[in-house]
Design a protein around this motif. Sequence first.
Motif, PDB file in Angstrom:
ATOM      1  N   THR A  56       9.474   6.386  23.469  1.00 20.12           N
ATOM      2  CA  THR A  56      10.040   6.972  22.609  1.00 20.12           C
ATOM      3  C   THR A  56       9.623   6.985  20.914  1.00 20.12           C
ATOM      4  OG1 THR A  56      12.722   5.834  23.012  1.00 20.12           O
ATOM      5  CG2 THR A  56      12.292   6.753  20.967  1.00 20.12           C
ATOM      6  N   PHE A  57       9.808   8.422  20.823  1.00 18.97           N
ATOM      7  CA  PHE A  57       8.815   8.602  19.286  1.00 18.97           C
ATOM      8  C   PHE A  57       9.108  10.014  18.585  1.00 18.97           C
ATOM      9  CE2 PHE A  57       4.597  11.291  18.064  1.00 18.97           C
ATOM     10  CZ  PHE A  57       3.642  10.360  17.079  1.00 18.97           C
ATOM     11  N   LEU A  58       9.342   8.952  17.194  1.00 17.80           N
ATOM     12  CA  LEU A  58       9.702  10.108  16.185  1.00 17.80           C
ATOM     13  C   LEU A  58      11.412  10.908  16.678  1.00 17.80           C
ATOM     14  CD1 LEU A  58       7.227  12.012  15.113  1.00 17.80           C
ATOM     15  CD2 LEU A  58       7.693  10.413  14.333  1.00 17.80           C
ATOM     16  N   GLY A  59      11.744   9.410  17.337  1.00 23.03           N
ATOM     17  CA  GLY A  59      13.501   9.717  17.379  1.00 23.03           C
ATOM     18  C   GLY A  59      13.382  10.321  18.286  1.00 23.03           C
ATOM     19  N   TYR A  60      12.477  10.938  19.777  1.00 23.30           N
ATOM     20  CA  TYR A  60      12.721  11.377  20.688  1.00 23.30           C
ATOM     21  C   TYR A  60      12.514  10.574  22.397  1.00 23.30           C
ATOM     22  CZ  TYR A  60      13.923  15.937  18.629  1.00 23.30           C
ATOM     23  OH  TYR A  60      14.190  16.748  17.419  1.00 23.30           O
ATOM     24  N   THR A  61      13.082  10.743  23.024  1.00 18.06           N
ATOM     25  CA  THR A  61      12.360  10.065  24.316  1.00 18.06           C
ATOM     26  C   THR A  61      11.755  10.608  25.097  1.00 18.06           C
ATOM     27  OG1 THR A  61      14.682   8.045  24.064  1.00 18.06           O
ATOM     28  CG2 THR A  61      13.648   7.721  26.206  1.00 18.06           C
ATOM     29  N   TYR A  74     -14.076   8.959  21.402  1.00 17.53           N
ATOM     30  CA  TYR A  74     -12.977   9.338  22.592  1.00 17.53           C
ATOM     31  C   TYR A  74     -12.376  11.070  22.005  1.00 17.53           C
ATOM     32  CZ  TYR A  74     -12.822   4.376  24.162  1.00 17.53           C
ATOM     33  OH  TYR A  74     -12.916   3.572  24.663  1.00 17.53           O
ATOM     34  N   PRO A  75     -13.959  11.414  22.636  1.00 15.50           N
ATOM     35  CA  PRO A  75     -13.382  13.218  21.880  1.00 15.50           C
ATOM     36  C   PRO A  75     -12.864  13.796  22.684  1.00 15.50           C
ATOM     37  CG  PRO A  75     -15.438  12.589  22.521  1.00 15.50           C
ATOM     38  CD  PRO A  75     -14.814  11.404  22.529  1.00 15.50           C
ATOM     39  N   THR A  76     -12.288  13.772  23.678  1.00 13.41           N
ATOM     40  CA  THR A  76     -11.470  14.324  25.345  1.00 13.41           C
ATOM     41  C   THR A  76     -10.029  13.554  24.893  1.00 13.41           C
ATOM     42  OG1 THR A  76     -12.476  12.615  26.935  1.00 13.41           O
ATOM     43  CG2 THR A  76     -13.545  15.196  26.758  1.00 13.41           C
ATOM     44  N   VAL A  77      -9.909  12.055  24.624  1.00 14.03           N
ATOM     45  CA  VAL A  77      -8.815  11.885  24.111  1.00 14.03           C
ATOM     46  C   VAL A  77      -7.377  12.909  23.034  1.00 14.03           C
ATOM     47  CG1 VAL A  77      -6.971   9.608  24.144  1.00 14.03           C
ATOM     48  CG2 VAL A  77      -9.371   9.849  25.284  1.00 14.03           C
ATOM     49  N   GLN A  78      -6.639  13.767  23.409  1.00  8.69           N
ATOM     50  CA  GLN A  78      -6.113  13.665  22.572  1.00  8.69           C
ATOM     51  C   GLN A  78      -4.300  12.664  22.460  1.00  8.69           C
ATOM     52  OE1 GLN A  78      -4.404  17.479  24.151  1.00  8.69           O
ATOM     53  NE2 GLN A  78      -6.406  19.115  24.106  1.00  8.69           N
ATOM     54  N   PHE A  79      -4.534  13.194  20.363  1.00  7.12           N
ATOM     55  CA  PHE A  79      -3.274  12.156  20.183  1.00  7.12           C
ATOM     56  C   PHE A  79      -2.271  13.300  19.036  1.00  7.12           C
ATOM     57  CE2 PHE A  79      -7.276  11.840  18.314  1.00  7.12           C
ATOM     58  CZ  PHE A  79      -6.849  11.885  16.641  1.00  7.12           C
ATOM     59  N   GLU A  80      -1.391  12.124  18.988  1.00  5.64           N
ATOM     60  CA  GLU A  80      -0.221  12.583  17.896  1.00  5.64           C
ATOM     61  C   GLU A  80       0.055  11.691  17.070  1.00  5.64           C
ATOM     62  OE1 GLU A  80       0.678  13.397  20.895  1.00  5.64           O
ATOM     63  OE2 GLU A  80      -0.253  15.747  20.507  1.00  5.64           O
ATOM     64  N   ARG A  81      -0.320  11.387  15.673  1.00  2.00           N
ATOM     65  CA  ARG A  81       0.496  10.251  15.047  1.00  2.00           C
ATOM     66  C   ARG A  81       1.135  10.723  14.069  1.00  2.00           C
ATOM     67  NH1 ARG A  81      -1.756   7.537  10.329  1.00  2.00           N
ATOM     68  NH2 ARG A  81      -2.302   9.512   9.795  1.00  2.00           N
ATOM     69  N   TYR A  82       1.419   9.946  13.255  1.00  2.00           N
ATOM     70  CA  TYR A  82       2.647   9.885  12.392  1.00  2.00           C
ATOM     71  C   TYR A  82       3.003   8.708  11.888  1.00  2.00           C
ATOM     72  CZ  TYR A  82       7.254  11.682   9.588  1.00  2.00           C
ATOM     73  OH  TYR A  82       8.046  11.767   8.693  1.00  2.00           O
ATOM     74  N   ALA A  83       2.656   8.398  10.372  1.00  2.00           N
ATOM     75  CA  ALA A  83       2.134   7.747   9.392  1.00  2.00           C
ATOM     76  C   ALA A  83       1.279   6.242  10.333  1.00  2.00           C
ATOM     77  CB  ALA A  83       4.063   6.739   9.005  1.00  2.00           C
ATOM     78  N   LEU A  89      -4.297   7.651   4.517  1.00  2.00           N
ATOM     79  CA  LEU A  89      -5.792   8.201   4.596  1.00  2.00           C
ATOM     80  C   LEU A  89      -6.850   6.960   4.736  1.00  2.00           C
ATOM     81  CD1 LEU A  89      -5.900   9.350   0.483  1.00  2.00           C
ATOM     82  CD2 LEU A  89      -6.614  10.098   2.597  1.00  2.00           C
ATOM     83  N   PHE A  90      -6.157   5.850   4.658  1.00  2.00           N
ATOM     84  CA  PHE A  90      -7.196   4.658   5.631  1.00  2.00           C
ATOM     85  C   PHE A  90      -7.029   4.785   6.814  1.00  2.00           C
ATOM     86  CE2 PHE A  90      -6.892   0.486   7.588  1.00  2.00           C
ATOM     87  CZ  PHE A  90      -7.766   0.169   7.762  1.00  2.00           C
ATOM     88  N   LEU A  91      -5.674   5.309   7.621  1.00  2.00           N
ATOM     89  CA  LEU A  91      -5.011   5.546   9.224  1.00  2.00           C
ATOM     90  C   LEU A  91      -6.268   6.248   9.169  1.00  2.00           C
ATOM     91  CD1 LEU A  91      -1.948   4.343   9.855  1.00  2.00           C
ATOM     92  CD2 LEU A  91      -4.247   3.439  10.564  1.00  2.00           C
ATOM     93  N   HIS A  92      -6.200   7.764   8.701  1.00  2.00           N
ATOM     94  CA  HIS A  92      -7.168   8.683   8.855  1.00  2.00           C
ATOM     95  C   HIS A  92      -8.567   8.881   8.904  1.00  2.00           C
ATOM     96  CE1 HIS A  92      -8.745  12.692   9.761  1.00  2.00           C
ATOM     97  NE2 HIS A  92      -9.967  12.406   8.332  1.00  2.00           N
ATOM     98  N   MET A 102       0.903  -1.363  -0.085  1.00  2.00           N
ATOM     99  CA  MET A 102      -0.418  -0.172   0.196  1.00  2.00           C
ATOM    100  C   MET A 102       0.420   1.353  -0.034  1.00  2.00           C
ATOM    101  SD  MET A 102      -3.045   1.041   2.804  1.00  2.00           S
ATOM    102  CE  MET A 102      -4.157  -0.080   2.744  1.00  2.00           C
ATOM    103  N   SER A 103       0.328   2.451  -0.493  1.00  2.00           N
ATOM    104  CA  SER A 103       1.341   3.307  -0.560  1.00  2.00           C
ATOM    105  C   SER A 103       1.422   4.655   0.238  1.00  2.00           C
ATOM    106  CB  SER A 103       1.161   4.520  -2.174  1.00  2.00           C
ATOM    107  OG  SER A 103      -0.547   5.250  -1.450  1.00  2.00           O
ATOM    108  N   PRO A 104       2.541   4.883   0.641  1.00  2.00           N
ATOM    109  CA  PRO A 104       1.804   5.301   2.308  1.00  2.00           C
ATOM    110  C   PRO A 104       0.982   6.508   2.076  1.00  2.00           C
ATOM    111  CG  PRO A 104       4.454   5.776   1.586  1.00  2.00           C
ATOM    112  CD  PRO A 104       3.383   4.741  -0.437  1.00  2.00           C
TER     113      PRO A 104
END
Length: 152
Positions: A87-92, A22-31, A8-11, A1-3
């Motif tokens: 660790t997330f995106l190269g940062y601990t 879960y509208p009150t749970v904030q999150f960050e997603r990368y890939a 789009l699928f994960l969106h 599957m292309s990136p």
Amino acid sequence: MSPVLANLFLHYAFETWMAREYPTVQFERYADDAVLHCASESQAQEVLAALSDRMVEVGLRLHPDKTRIVYCKDGVRPGSYEHEAFTFLGYTFRARRSRSRRGNLFLSFDPAISREALTKIGREVRRSPSGLRGPAGAVRAGGFRRRFLLRR
């Protein structure tokens, strides 16, 4: 599957579902990596179970070694838990000593470059024929030029 298709699928499979369920749970997603911010351990366990079910619904599964609940220990949250760093995106992210504007030391939950990322950068610098490139390389190689000096 292309990136692009995976994104789009994960969106729709993750982000839209999280906003609805879960509208009150904030999150960050990368890939395909994500960090979810829960208010309590019980909420984190509930969201993790529901998210695991959701991923199965859409034909995916959470990676058992990478998926865990992490306690964000700091001066306000002094308890302990099995996992207190991630660790997330190269940062601990972990508890670190910080200094307030008034000079007081306190414990905060902050990021810094991960050991893995630092090791990778070191390997790249050593592998490069002249070490570092640019102004830092000129200084290291002894070809120091005045225009690279910091002026006060």
